[in-house]
Design a protein around this motif. Structure first.
Motif, short mmCIF file in Angstrom:
data_model
loop_
_atom_site.label_atom_id
_atom_site.label_comp_id
_atom_site.label_asym_id
_atom_site.label_seq_id
_atom_site.Cartn_x
_atom_site.Cartn_y
_atom_site.Cartn_z
N GLY A 146 62.77 80.10 54.61
CA GLY A 146 63.34 80.65 55.84
C GLY A 146 63.02 82.12 56.05
N VAL A 147 62.00 82.60 55.39
CA VAL A 147 61.64 84.00 55.56
C VAL A 147 60.40 84.08 56.43
N LYS A 148 60.46 84.95 57.40
CA LYS A 148 59.27 85.14 58.22
C LYS A 148 58.74 86.54 57.95
N ILE A 149 57.54 86.61 57.43
CA ILE A 149 57.01 87.94 57.21
C ILE A 149 55.75 88.21 58.00
N THR A 150 55.04 87.14 58.39
CA THR A 150 53.80 87.34 59.13
C THR A 150 54.09 87.46 60.62
N ASP A 151 53.62 88.55 61.21
CA ASP A 151 53.80 88.73 62.66
C ASP A 151 52.65 88.11 63.44
N ILE A 152 51.46 88.19 62.85
CA ILE A 152 50.25 87.76 63.54
C ILE A 152 49.33 87.07 62.55
N VAL A 153 48.71 85.97 62.98
CA VAL A 153 47.69 85.32 62.14
C VAL A 153 46.32 85.63 62.73
N VAL A 154 45.41 86.07 61.88
CA VAL A 154 44.01 86.17 62.29
C VAL A 154 43.31 84.94 61.73
N LEU A 155 42.82 84.10 62.63
CA LEU A 155 42.15 82.88 62.22
C LEU A 155 40.65 83.14 62.19
N VAL A 156 40.08 83.08 60.99
CA VAL A 156 38.65 83.33 60.85
C VAL A 156 37.91 81.99 60.96
N VAL A 157 36.97 81.91 61.92
CA VAL A 157 36.16 80.71 62.05
C VAL A 157 34.69 81.13 62.04
N ALA A 158 33.94 80.59 61.10
CA ALA A 158 32.51 80.93 61.02
C ALA A 158 31.76 80.27 62.16
N ALA A 159 31.03 81.07 62.91
CA ALA A 159 30.37 80.57 64.11
C ALA A 159 29.23 79.62 63.79
N ASP A 160 28.75 79.63 62.56
CA ASP A 160 27.67 78.70 62.22
C ASP A 160 28.21 77.38 61.67
N ASP A 161 29.51 77.32 61.43
CA ASP A 161 30.09 76.14 60.81
C ASP A 161 31.12 75.47 61.72
N GLY A 162 31.79 76.27 62.51
CA GLY A 162 32.73 75.73 63.49
C GLY A 162 34.08 75.36 62.90
N VAL A 163 34.84 74.61 63.69
CA VAL A 163 36.21 74.25 63.30
C VAL A 163 36.18 73.22 62.18
N MET A 164 36.83 73.53 61.06
CA MET A 164 36.81 72.67 59.89
C MET A 164 38.26 72.33 59.50
#
Ligand code: GDP
Length: 478
Positions: A146-164
């Motif tokens: 029940g603890v929230k510490i992350t305010d923002i997620v940076v989602l890294v997606v490699a442009a040569d590999d795409g959504v995995m």
């Protein structure tokens, strides 16, 4: 509850030796430090003609929390706390390394950055704290407490590999936690990179850029050349501004353990992310099942500091034992009371492990609805083929009523994995498997945490059972 012989004697205002004599009468041999359980202590006290009033266990905890100095109550802006997530090899480490090496030089001239699990960086436009938590485990472990510490997620997606697969998992975690997602399309220096394809593919998961009517910002970057990283940092700060992240920087601190380990020479060590107030050397803290007086604080450069404010990660020394990540850290006034509360909590947790009844499951769902605890039934759905997955999720969503909304927080093809289980745990969801089974690591979590997992091989049965649960008609399973 537990009590020592000397404390019990104190409460009765008699000598410890009197208690010890009476203990012997019922066959217990012990010194003044002997610890008695509640029943035994009660029996002895009553034998000695005292009336026993049982203290509610959380009274002490309430007292100790009330007795905190909460500062001047004026909140000011604080740095955003960011977690970088994404599929393996898509460049999370490289991105963090690049940021660290270019943005922390300011106060680390010539020094080596210590790996304390988080980094506070300064840019011209503001500061950002990055959590360096491996995989999604810390993220979910904390959320399940029940603890929230992350305010923002940076989602890294490699442009040569795409959504995995892990890209999708990361999205599910972020969405379940209601944390905004900024997409960093990485490796744009590569000739086979295709940023548009990434954008298109993410649409399916409700990650949409602003120009397409969504509210996710996409930043093309290269963690290798550094291109776009300044823009990414600015976008993070912009997002933070929208979120209006504030905290009171004065008074007794509160924070969360993000990493911990036992150092052979120095003892238990924890990295604490301060969330409110000011954490100082010499402060007495309560930390999950542990307590202690802070002997020293160290920043990410390994330098000793005297205090740390909101959004600042520090390594602390002085705890009784190694705490868990996700444990809440609270500064209190009295070390002895802190110790008592810590041991109460330990005791309580032992008891509650025996009766883990608070988890959502289809059987208790209707009771929970009546108590207004549930207005949403969260489901993780796994299936063997795409066709059945779509058919089932479509049918499930149609079951939503005014009282109960069905929310599918995770779905996919394949067996039920550890990630599914930890997502279920963190979000209080049930897991439905259609023609698939849970693997052994998932089973472990499901068993320990007593999660509700159900298998089906007929779509009608699955839908029917969920429907019955929603209307309270489900007959209990024996
Ligand atoms: P992680 O598993 O997500 O932490 O990924 P890493 O940061 O370890 O990167 C995986 C591999 O991709 C490494 O060999 C990196 O050097 C490489 N890599 C990361 N970012 C980039 C980039 O922007 N461009 C190129 N060409 N390679 C990169």
């Amino acid at each position: 509850g537990m009590i020592s012989v000397s404390d019990l004697a104190n409460k009765m205002a008699i000598k410890s030796s009197e208690v010890i004599k009476n203990m012997m009468n019922i066959g217990i041999i012990g010194t003044i430090n002997h610890i008695l359980d509640q029943d035994t202590a009660q029996l002895i006290a009553e034998e000695m003609g005292h009336k026993v009033i049982l203290q509610r266990e959380n009274v002490l905890e309430e007292m100790i929390m009330k007795d905190r100095d909460l500062g001047n109550n004026i909140s000011i802006l604080r740095a955003p706390v960011v977690t970088i997530m994404g599929h393996v090899d898509h460049g999370k480490t490289s991105l963090l390394d690049h940021i660290r090496s270019t943005k922390t030089a300011f106060y680390e001239a010539g020094g080596i950055t210590q790996n304390i699990g988080a980094y506070h960086v300064k840019t011209d436009l503001g500061s950002i704290t990055f959590l360096d938590t491996p995989g999604h485990s810390a993220f979910t472990a904390m959320r399940s407490r029940g603890v929230k510490i992350t305010d923002i997620v940076v989602l890294v997606v490699a442009a040569d590999d795409g959504v995995m697969p892990q890209t999708i998992e990361a999205i599910q975690h972020a969405q379940a936690a209601n944390v905004p997602v900024i997409v960093a399309i990485n490796k744009i220096d590569k000739i086979d990179s295709d940023a548009d394809k990434v954008k298109n593919d993410l649409m399916k998961y409700n990650i949409l850029s602003e120009e397409w009517g969504g509210d996710n910002i996409f930043v093309p970057i290269s963690a290798k050349t550094g291109k776009g990283i300044d823009k990414l940092l600015n976008v993070i700060l912009l997002q933070a501004e929208i979120l209006e992240l504030k905290a009171v920087p004065t008074g007794m601190a509160e924070g969360v353990v993000i990493e911990s380990f036992l150092d052979k020479g120095r003892g238990p060590i924890a990295t604490v992310l301060v969330q409110k107030g000011n954490l100082n050397k010499g402060d007495i803290i309560l930390c999950g099942f542990e307590y202690g007086r802070i002997k020293s604080l160290r920043n990410q450069s390994g330098d000793e500091v005297l205090s740390a404010g909101p959004s600042i990660p520090v390594e602390i020394l002085g705890l009784s034992k190694v705490p868990f990540s996700g444990d809440i850290v609270t500064v209190v006034r009295n070390e002895k009371k802190a110790r008592e509360v810590a041991s109460y909590r330990k005791e309580k947790s032992r008891e509650s492990k025996l009766l883990k009844q608070n988890k959502i499951n289809l059987d208790n769902m209707f009771d929970n609805i009546n108590k207004n605890d549930v207005s949403e039934l969260k489901i993780i759905l796994k299936s063997d083929v795409q066709g059945s997955l779509e058919a089932i999720s479509g049918a499930l969503l149609k079951l939503s009523t005014n009282e109960v909304k069905i929310k599918i927080i995770g779905l996919g093809i394949g067996g039920i994995t550890e990630t599914d289980a930890s997502l279920a745990l963190a979000s209080n969801a049930i897991i439905l498997g259609f023609n698939v089974r849970a693997d052994s690591s998932a089973k472990k979590i499901i068993n320990i945490e007593n999660l509700d997992l159900r298998y089906y091989s007929v779509i009608y049965d699955l839908i029917d059972e969920v429907k019955s649960a929603m209307t309270g008609l489900l007959s209990p399973e024996y």
